[in-house]
Write an enzyme that holds these catalytic residues in place. Structure first.
Site, short mmCIF file in Angstrom:
data_model
loop_
_atom_site.label_atom_id
_atom_site.label_comp_id
_atom_site.label_asym_id
_atom_site.label_seq_id
_atom_site.Cartn_x
_atom_site.Cartn_y
_atom_site.Cartn_z
N GLY A 28 5.12 -6.43 -9.06
CA GLY A 28 4.19 -5.31 -9.06
C GLY A 28 4.06 -4.69 -10.44
O GLY A 28 5.04 -4.23 -11.01
N VAL A 96 3.39 -12.40 -4.15
CA VAL A 96 4.76 -12.66 -3.69
C VAL A 96 4.78 -12.67 -2.16
O VAL A 96 4.44 -11.68 -1.51
CB VAL A 96 5.73 -11.62 -4.26
CG1 VAL A 96 7.10 -11.75 -3.62
CG2 VAL A 96 5.82 -11.79 -5.77
N GLU A 190 -10.99 14.93 -3.78
CA GLU A 190 -11.67 14.53 -5.02
C GLU A 190 -12.92 13.71 -4.72
O GLU A 190 -13.96 13.89 -5.35
CB GLU A 190 -10.70 13.74 -5.90
CG GLU A 190 -9.57 14.64 -6.40
CD GLU A 190 -8.59 13.98 -7.36
OE1 GLU A 190 -8.12 14.65 -8.28
OE2 GLU A 190 -8.29 12.79 -7.18
C1 FAD Z 1 -7.07 6.51 -4.44
C2 FAD Z 1 -5.71 6.98 -4.90
C3 FAD Z 1 -5.61 8.15 -5.64
C4 FAD Z 1 -4.36 8.58 -6.08
N1 FAD Z 1 -4.29 9.74 -6.81
C5 FAD Z 1 -3.11 10.12 -7.31
C6 FAD Z 1 -3.02 11.26 -8.16
O1 FAD Z 1 -4.02 11.93 -8.44
N2 FAD Z 1 -1.80 11.60 -8.65
C7 FAD Z 1 -0.68 10.86 -8.36
O2 FAD Z 1 0.40 11.18 -8.86
N3 FAD Z 1 -0.72 9.80 -7.55
C8 FAD Z 1 -1.92 9.41 -7.02
N4 FAD Z 1 -1.97 8.31 -6.20
C9 FAD Z 1 -0.72 7.64 -5.83
C10 FAD Z 1 -0.22 6.74 -6.92
O3 FAD Z 1 -1.26 5.94 -7.42
C11 FAD Z 1 0.91 5.90 -6.35
O4 FAD Z 1 1.90 6.76 -5.87
C12 FAD Z 1 1.48 4.97 -7.40
O5 FAD Z 1 0.51 4.03 -7.78
C13 FAD Z 1 2.72 4.25 -6.87
O6 FAD Z 1 3.16 3.34 -7.84
P1 FAD Z 1 3.85 1.97 -7.39
O7 FAD Z 1 4.28 1.31 -8.65
O8 FAD Z 1 4.84 2.23 -6.34
O9 FAD Z 1 2.71 1.14 -6.71
P2 FAD Z 1 1.23 0.66 -7.26
O10 FAD Z 1 0.90 1.48 -8.45
O11 FAD Z 1 0.40 0.70 -6.08
O12 FAD Z 1 1.55 -0.80 -7.75
C14 FAD Z 1 1.87 -1.83 -6.87
C15 FAD Z 1 1.50 -3.14 -7.55
O13 FAD Z 1 2.08 -4.20 -6.81
C16 FAD Z 1 1.15 -5.25 -6.68
N5 FAD Z 1 1.51 -5.97 -5.46
C17 FAD Z 1 1.59 -5.48 -4.20
N6 FAD Z 1 2.02 -6.42 -3.37
C18 FAD Z 1 2.22 -7.53 -4.10
C19 FAD Z 1 2.66 -8.85 -3.79
N7 FAD Z 1 2.99 -9.21 -2.54
N8 FAD Z 1 2.72 -9.74 -4.79
C20 FAD Z 1 2.39 -9.41 -6.05
N9 FAD Z 1 1.98 -8.17 -6.40
C21 FAD Z 1 1.90 -7.26 -5.43
C22 FAD Z 1 -0.19 -4.54 -6.61
O14 FAD Z 1 -1.25 -5.41 -7.00
C23 FAD Z 1 0.01 -3.40 -7.59
O15 FAD Z 1 -0.38 -3.75 -8.89
C24 FAD Z 1 -3.20 7.85 -5.75
C25 FAD Z 1 -3.31 6.67 -5.00
C26 FAD Z 1 -4.56 6.24 -4.59
C27 FAD Z 1 -4.68 4.97 -3.80
#
Ligand code: FAD
Length: 473
Positions: A28, A96, A190
């Site tokens: 990710g 994955v 938003e």
């Molecule tokens: C529309 C929207 C608006 C948001 N607004 C805000 C905001 O204003 N402020 C804030 O703080 N947070 C906001 N969030 C929440 C924030 O984006 C998430 O909390 C944050 O992205 C979490 O980070 P992460 O690394 O856990 O996951 P993500 O950033 O979601 O990253 C996960 C990554 O894993 C990859 N992935 C998933 N499964 C697999 C797999 N099986 N194999 C390979 N790759 C995989 C995906 O492609 C992705 O790139 C928002 C979320 C959304 C959807």
């Protein structure tokens, strides 16, 4: 595994004779995974960063792609480009499908099945939408999690105005001009604000039959206030700002059904109401990546109701000190599912890995530092809660929102382009990204059928007007 036990574990660095460096695999490239990789590039490790997409997505600005303000590339730099100068980072496009904890390999499916071995694994696969068991709603009420989702939404929103303009029947036209958003958290708020601005300010002089100023934007939630995690007075300010933009905020209303013609809401005391809306957007629940459940089954970790993993205080899995899970796919008390925790956790696990490689004791358990949360509502209108204490609204919150989003956007190029685009959008009162992509309508069959009738052509390029003629012959 107790806290004391996990503090004692040290993963051995490779033996002196071996030329192989410690292999860190990160699943990710979102907020958590990217930050972990960036914090490890100078460590004596070989990093493999695997993502099913080729970009890092800045999800907080997705709604601006869905409403035509920003282009996809501005919020999604290519992962590969972010590690151009780091020879020890290998970016791998792959989905994955499985993780073998015994053999310490990650299995990817999308680019031909292959196994990637690891010494340390960081799983940061995020979350996706949850329709609370009603998955059939997905095709009527798309959510917004990926760039593709945002492109679909943009097409559906803009197409609704086109269809309204060609619809002679006033009731059906009104349904095209009604936008229902389910979920009054930051994303719903938003999005509602931006759709209202689009309809009431940007498009108002552009149509001859449809009257975009009459568009209804309805924001629905079962909760008693918008932005339920913010202080009540900020929720109130946000609600007032939304209503000033013309958004109908409908609270304490649970959505009980969604179909191609709209939503049915219940007030919880026996009254239901149908809202005719050809565009419904889902901004309600989230469900952790299925990789969480897979890991839980293999190591005995517990999951919460949203499928998020319970992890040890150093964010490793029970009995598996070499495997960490971070971000939206884990559950920690009092820690929200937002970008800041994922970023802080990414940095933290990098610290733990560095300490282990040096043979030092584990750093203190992960502690989340709440920097605050914010939501932008419209021109000069936002609410912000900084450091869980300071409440801002109006122009100061709007400026803070802009500054913080720019600071966290990845890459100077994206920042400069985004500022320029925001400036242009504010001054010109227009949107630059107004393309309707018909491929983005896959899944919305009823809309596609009506569009085919309106255009007199089929989506596969075949002219449907010739059919009656052919039949008559
Ligand atoms: C529309 C929207 C608006 C948001 N607004 C805000 C905001 O204003 N402020 C804030 O703080 N947070 C906001 N969030 C929440 C924030 O984006 C998430 O909390 C944050 O992205 C979490 O980070 P992460 O690394 O856990 O996951 P993500 O950033 O979601 O990253 C996960 C990554 O894993 C990859 N992935 C998933 N499964 C697999 C797999 N099986 N194999 C390979 N790759 C995989 C995906 O492609 C992705 O790139 C928002 C979320 C959304 C959807």
């Amino acid at each position: 595994l107790s806290v004391a036990d996990s503090a004692k574990i040290v993963v051995q660095p490779p033996a002196r004779a071996s030329t192989r460096r410690h292999r860190v695999v990160i699943v990710g490239g979102g907020f958590g995974g990217l930050r972990a990789a960036k914090a490890l590039v100078t460590a004596p490790v070989e990093i493999t960063l695997i993502d099913r997409t080729n970009h890092h997505l800045f999800q907080p600005l997705l709604y601006q792609v869905a409403t035509g303000v920003l282009s996809p590339g501005q919020i999604a730099p290519a992962l590969r480009s972010l590690f151009r100068g780091n020879r020890n980072v290998n970016v791998l496009l792959g989905d994955v499908a499985g993780i073998d904890l015994e053999r310490r390999v990650v299995r990817t499916a999308s680019t031909g099945e292959r196994e990637v071995p690891y010494d340390t694994l960081i799983v940061a696969a995020g979350a996706s939408h949850s329709y609370f068991g009603r998955d059939h709603w997905a095709k009527f009420a798309p959510g917004m999690k990926t760039l593709d989702d945002a492109a679909v939404l943009r097409s559906r929103i803009l197409l609704a105005f086109e269809m309204a303009d060609q619809e002679p029947d006033p009731t059906r036209r009104a349904a095209w001009l009604t936008f229902a958003i389910v979920g009054a958290g930051p994303t719903g708020v938003e999005l509602a604000g931006q759709i209202a601005l689009l309809a009431h300010r940007v498009l108002r002089h552009e149509y001859r039959r449809a009257e975009p100023r009459q568009a209804r934007v309805v924001l629905l939630d079962g909760a008693p206030r918008v932005l339920g995690t913010f202080a009540p007075r900020l929720s109130e300010r946000a609600r007032n700002a939304l209503e000033d933009l013309g958004v109908a905020v409908t609270l304490k209303s649970e959505v009980v059904d969604i179909d191609g013609d709209g939503v049915v809401v219940s007030d919880g005391i026996g009254h239901t109401q149908r809202i005719g809306a050809r565009t419904v957007v889902w901004a309600a629940g989230v469900q952790a990546s299925p990789l969480g459940a897979q890991l839980a089954a293999r190591c005995g970790a517990e999951l919460d109701r949203a499928g998020r993993l319970h992890v040890a205080p150093d964010l490793s899995l029970p009995g598996r000190p070499e495997v960490f899970a971070i971000g939206d796919m884990i559950s920690l008390p009092g820690v929200p599912g937002t970008a800041q925790p994922a970023i802080q956790q990414g940095k933290y696990v990098a610290q733990v890995i560095r300490a282990r490689l040096r043979g030092e004791a584990r750093p203190p358990s992960f502690a989340y530092r709440d920097l605050g949360s914010m939501a932008m509502i419209g021109r000069n209108q936002a609410v912000a809660e900084l450091f869980a204490r300071v409440g801002l609204w109006g122009l100061p919150a709007f400026l803070a929102w802009g500054a913080i989003h720019l600071a966290y956007l990845v890459g100077w190029g994206s920042r400069v382009e985004t500022v320029a685009r925001w400036g242009w959008t504010l001054l010109a009162r227009n949107r630059r990204e107004r393309l309707i992509s018909l491929t983005g309508l896959a899944g919305a069959e009823s809309i596609v059928r009506e569009l085919e009738q309106t255009l007199g052509t089929s989506m596969d390029g075949h002219d449907s007007r010739s059919e009656p003629f052919e039949a008559a012959r």
